[in-house]
Design an enzyme around this catalytic site. Structure first.
Site, mmCIF file in Angstrom:
data_model
loop_
_atom_site.group_PDB
_atom_site.id
_atom_site.type_symbol
_atom_site.label_atom_id
_atom_site.label_comp_id
_atom_site.label_asym_id
_atom_site.label_seq_id
_atom_site.Cartn_x
_atom_site.Cartn_y
_atom_site.Cartn_z
ATOM 1 N N HIS A 38 -5.100 -3.176 -2.836
ATOM 2 C CA HIS A 38 -4.660 -2.245 -3.886
ATOM 3 C C HIS A 38 -4.463 -2.920 -5.237
ATOM 4 O O HIS A 38 -4.009 -2.266 -6.177
ATOM 5 C CB HIS A 38 -3.372 -1.543 -3.465
ATOM 6 C CG HIS A 38 -3.570 -0.638 -2.294
ATOM 7 N ND1 HIS A 38 -4.071 0.634 -2.416
ATOM 8 C CD2 HIS A 38 -3.385 -0.844 -0.974
ATOM 9 C CE1 HIS A 38 -4.162 1.177 -1.221
ATOM 10 N NE2 HIS A 38 -3.758 0.315 -0.321
ATOM 11 N N LYS B 53 -10.898 0.806 -2.285
ATOM 12 C CA LYS B 53 -9.836 1.394 -3.094
ATOM 13 C C LYS B 53 -10.375 1.563 -4.518
ATOM 14 O O LYS B 53 -11.199 2.427 -4.749
ATOM 15 C CB LYS B 53 -8.565 0.557 -2.989
ATOM 16 C CG LYS B 53 -8.180 0.219 -1.524
ATOM 17 C CD LYS B 53 -7.589 1.383 -0.758
ATOM 18 C CE LYS B 53 -7.612 1.260 0.748
ATOM 19 N NZ LYS B 53 -6.820 0.233 1.365
ATOM 20 N N SER C 189 0.800 -1.226 0.000
ATOM 21 C CA SER C 189 0.000 0.000 0.000
ATOM 22 C C SER C 189 0.830 1.271 0.000
ATOM 23 O O SER C 189 0.380 2.296 -0.515
ATOM 24 C CB SER C 189 -0.950 0.004 1.199
ATOM 25 O OG SER C 189 -0.249 -0.170 2.409
HETATM 26 C C1 LIG Z 1 -6.759 0.038 2.978
HETATM 27 C C2 LIG Z 1 -6.216 -1.300 3.308
HETATM 28 C C3 LIG Z 1 -6.840 -2.131 4.218
HETATM 29 C C4 LIG Z 1 -7.992 -1.675 5.053
HETATM 30 O O1 LIG Z 1 -9.148 -1.640 4.319
HETATM 31 P P1 LIG Z 1 -10.361 -0.732 4.827
HETATM 32 O O2 LIG Z 1 -11.514 -1.260 4.076
HETATM 33 O O3 LIG Z 1 -10.014 0.665 4.503
HETATM 34 O O4 LIG Z 1 -10.478 -0.970 6.312
HETATM 35 C C5 LIG Z 1 -6.356 -3.402 4.370
HETATM 36 N N1 LIG Z 1 -5.259 -3.824 3.708
HETATM 37 C C6 LIG Z 1 -4.606 -3.037 2.859
HETATM 38 C C7 LIG Z 1 -3.402 -3.558 2.149
HETATM 39 C C8 LIG Z 1 -5.051 -1.743 2.632
HETATM 40 O O5 LIG Z 1 -4.394 -0.933 1.822
#
Ligand SMILES: *Cc1c(COP(=O)(O)O)cnc(C)c1O
Length: 384
Positions: free
Chosen positions: A211, A240, A183
């Site tokens: 991602h 995302k 991320s």
């Molecule tokens: C954003 C993210 C999460 C968390 O997801 P949310 O739905 O925002 O709680 C988990 N893992 C990764 C790799 C992320 O980038």
């Protein structure tokens, strides 16, 4: 403010201020998938994870509104009580078909998914091998599980092999957990070789593809880049590239049934709201039908990395590592003065000494704007 809790909090905040590590909210009105208004100024955002600009796509918004009208603003209860509204089952069937697994389970968010799923499959006496740069919620899930946590060097298959070799025999079950696309760095885990190690050492493999979904592997996610990889737990989010909120795990029928009956963040948390489920279904429909769209964020990111002579982007995420938190904050301000929103990312989100501008490119970014950003960032990389 005389109570000891407030005194404690104020002292903590003062320490964070001194280290330039305090975080503050900035009200941000996202006007569409690209532009955001802050303090009355319109800024072109390179900091949203909305890689396909679907958060403001008319069909996605319309699906959210229609779902709220049909099923209400909230699920009303945990899914195991009365919160299992019809869109959730549809969404799970669609995800399982899209990822090619037997079944899928929707969670309230990505954080909740990892915090619930990891302790469901491993516990005391087991071990979880985690990439050093894996997302915070993987670490949280591992800590909740009570299993031994064995970190391995980022994307370092030899280090993982050595740690499995040294530790696996002393563990009952073993889980390897990694991001698909990282991320904060935008690089990609070598899932084929990690999967081989998992098979060779009787370990299960969890890939968090928050991602990757929608933007790599024809939108199918990181696993699609590694056809030989066997992923036991394919987790991802709607937050995302899908532009909404919520998360999923795709896995075999028995694994999903176990999650539905034992994962505490599933059992003891309210079902995903209908609007979020409706939006996710509409966004998936767009992604499945438009390969030209899903490849665009990566093409844009590569335009930027090639303009600056950086390592070629592997995903829409490009880190510009400036090292020092104060320097990164002033770089963010310098870009803001030129109309760009590029948020500084500091420890502990990234390791100490690697504060960065974490840029995210999206399908609708204009090439000319990317070139202007590259010029501005180039100047900031040179000045110390
Ligand atoms: C954003 C993210 C999460 C968390 O997801 P949310 O739905 O925002 O709680 C988990 N893992 C990764 C790799 C992320 O980038």
């Amino acid at each position: 403010m005389t109570d000891t809790l407030s005194t404690f909090a104020a002292a903590k905040l003062a320490d964070l201020d001194a280290a330039q590590l305090r975080r503050r909210l900035t009200p941000t009105h996202r006007l569409d998938g690209l532009w955001a208004e802050r303090d009355g100024r319109r800024l072109l955002s390179f900091s949203c994870n909305d890689y396909l600009n679907l958060s403001h796509h008319p069909a996605v918004i319309e699906a959210a509104v229609a779902a709220a009208n049909a099923y209400g603003a909230g699920a009303g209860a945990s899914r195991l009580v009365t919160g299992d509204h019809p869109l959730l089952g549809q969404l799970e069937a669609r995800l399982a078909a899209f990822k090619g697994t037997e079944d899928a389970c929707v969670f309230g968010s990505g954080y909740l998914a990892n915090a619930g799923l990891i302790p469901t499959v491993i516990g005391p006496g087991d071990g979880v091998f985690i990439d050093d740069l894996a997302h915070a919620c993987i670490w949280a899930g591992a800590q909740l599980s009570g299993a031994r946590i064995i970190p391995f060097a980022h994307n370092d298959v030899a280090d993982l092999a050595a740690k499995l070799g040294a530790e696996r025999a002393g563990l009952r079950h073993a889980l390897i957990a990694t991001d698909g696309v990282f991320s904060m760095d935008g690089d990609i885990a070598p899932l084929d070789r990690i999967s081989d190690l998992a098979r060779g050492h009787e370990a299960w493999l969890l890939v968090d593809d928050a991602h990757g979904l929608g933007v790599v592997g024809q939108g199918r996610g990181t696993a699609a880049l590694f056809p030989t990889a066997q992923i036991d737990l394919a987790m991802g989010t709607f937050s995302k590239a899908l532009g909404g909120y919520g998360a999923y795990v795709c896995a075999s029928g028995p694994v999903i049934d176990l999650l539905r009956t034992r994962a505490r963040t599933f059992v003891y948390s309210t079902g995903l709201p209908p609007a979020s489920a409706g939006a996710a279904l509409a966004a998936l429909e767009i992604i499945e039908g438009d390969d030209a769209l899903t490849v665009r964020p990566l093409t844009k990111a590569r335009r930027f990395t090639s303009a600056l002579g950086l390592a070629e982007a592997q995903s829409p995420i490009v880190p510009v590592i400036l090292g020092d938190a104060a320097r990164t904050l002033s770089a963010m301000q310098a870009l803001e003065a030129q109309g760009f929103l590029a948020v500084a990312i500091r420890p502990p989100t990234v390791p100490a000494g690697t504060a960065r501008l974490r840029l995210a490119f999206t399908a609708n970014h204009d090439d000319a704007d990317i070139d202007r950003l590259a010029d501005a960032v180039g100047v900031l990389m040179e000045t110390d």
